[in-house]
Design a protein around this motif. Structure first.
Motif, PDB file in Angstrom:
ATOM      1  N   ARG A 134      -9.395  -2.882   0.315  1.00  0.00           N
ATOM      2  CA  ARG A 134      -9.176  -2.649   1.745  1.00  0.00           C
ATOM      3  C   ARG A 134      -7.684  -2.478   2.047  1.00  0.00           C
ATOM      4  O   ARG A 134      -7.281  -1.557   2.754  1.00  0.00           O
ATOM      5  N   GLU A 135      -6.854  -3.353   1.486  1.00  0.00           N
ATOM      6  CA  GLU A 135      -5.411  -3.275   1.747  1.00  0.00           C
ATOM      7  C   GLU A 135      -4.808  -2.006   1.143  1.00  0.00           C
ATOM      8  O   GLU A 135      -3.924  -1.401   1.739  1.00  0.00           O
ATOM      9  N   ALA A 136      -5.301  -1.599  -0.020  1.00  0.00           N
ATOM     10  CA  ALA A 136      -4.819  -0.347  -0.612  1.00  0.00           C
ATOM     11  C   ALA A 136      -5.205   0.832   0.281  1.00  0.00           C
ATOM     12  O   ALA A 136      -4.386   1.709   0.558  1.00  0.00           O
ATOM     13  N   ASN A 137      -6.433   0.840   0.753  1.00  0.00           N
ATOM     14  CA  ASN A 137      -6.889   1.919   1.632  1.00  0.00           C
ATOM     15  C   ASN A 137      -6.140   1.914   2.961  1.00  0.00           C
ATOM     16  O   ASN A 137      -5.810   2.972   3.496  1.00  0.00           O
ATOM     17  N   MET A 139       1.400  -1.797   0.954  1.00  0.00           N
ATOM     18  CA  MET A 139       0.340  -2.335   0.109  1.00  0.00           C
ATOM     19  C   MET A 139       0.826  -3.587  -0.627  1.00  0.00           C
ATOM     20  O   MET A 139       0.143  -4.612  -0.638  1.00  0.00           O
ATOM     21  N   LEU A 140       2.019  -3.523  -1.213  1.00  0.00           N
ATOM     22  CA  LEU A 140       2.556  -4.670  -1.949  1.00  0.00           C
ATOM     23  C   LEU A 140       2.861  -5.847  -1.022  1.00  0.00           C
ATOM     24  O   LEU A 140       2.860  -6.997  -1.460  1.00  0.00           O
ATOM     25  N   GLU A 141       3.100  -5.544   0.229  1.00  0.00           N
ATOM     26  CA  GLU A 141       3.341  -6.603   1.215  1.00  0.00           C
ATOM     27  C   GLU A 141       2.038  -7.307   1.579  1.00  0.00           C
ATOM     28  O   GLU A 141       2.014  -8.510   1.833  1.00  0.00           O
ATOM     29  N   LYS A 142       0.926  -6.562   1.600  1.00  0.00           N
ATOM     30  CA  LYS A 142      -0.361  -7.101   2.051  1.00  0.00           C
ATOM     31  C   LYS A 142      -1.191  -7.722   0.919  1.00  0.00           C
ATOM     32  O   LYS A 142      -1.992  -8.621   1.172  1.00  0.00           O
ATOM     33  N   LEU A 143      -1.029  -7.256  -0.315  1.00  0.00           N
ATOM     34  CA  LEU A 143      -1.852  -7.758  -1.414  1.00  0.00           C
ATOM     35  C   LEU A 143      -1.718  -9.267  -1.651  1.00  0.00           C
ATOM     36  O   LEU A 143      -2.719  -9.921  -1.957  1.00  0.00           O
ATOM     37  N   PRO A 144      -0.534  -9.860  -1.508  1.00  0.00           N
ATOM     38  CA  PRO A 144      -0.444 -11.313  -1.729  1.00  0.00           C
ATOM     39  C   PRO A 144      -1.366 -12.136  -0.826  1.00  0.00           C
ATOM     40  O   PRO A 144      -1.799 -13.219  -1.211  1.00  0.00           O
TER      41      PRO A 144
END
Length: 128
Positions: free
Chosen positions: A56-59, A14-19
């Motif tokens: 969406r990224e969290a899910n 998740m932390l990789e995708k949120l940025p």
């Protein structure tokens, strides 16, 4: 029946995708004059896209949303774009005298009319 999620939250993913969500929001905000960044109506669609992206990224990482890590990321974006947006103290003023007098007299007159009606009806109880 309802299927229960047993996947564990992959916080690293998740932390990789949120940025990427933040980068996309940053690109969209470049279209808005920075003087208008405090006016939500100027960028509400961009912010909605940003919010949906973070959800969406969290899910996708099997994490619930919002969660403390996602909230921390969103707070960082807020600090980056909206740190100069302070809420102005609203200066309350009385309405003009004509309106104020009307707003005071209408309930007073209605109260007097209702009292008069009740007294008149109570004296006429022999007819009712």
């Amino acid at each position: 029946g309802a299927r229960q999620r047993t996947d564990l939250c992959n916080e690293s993913l998740m932390l990789e995708k949120l940025p990427a969500c933040g980068k996309s929001f940053e690109e969209m905000m470049k279209r808005v004059d920075s003087k208008k960044w405090c006016n939500l109506t100027e960028f509400i669609t961009y912010y909605d896209n940003f919010t949906q992206c973070t959800e969406r990224e969290a899910n996708n990482a099997s994490c619930f949303w919002p969660n403390p890590l996602a909230e921390g990321f969103i707070t960082g974006i807020h600090k980056q774009f909206f740190s100069n947006c302070t809420s102005d103290n609203v200066h309350w003023e009385d309405p003009p005298d004509e309106i104020l007098i009307t707003l005071i007299l209408i309930p007073v007159m209605l109260t007097c009319a209702m009292i008069t009606l009740v007294v008149w009806c109570s004296k006429r109880s022999d007819i009712l």
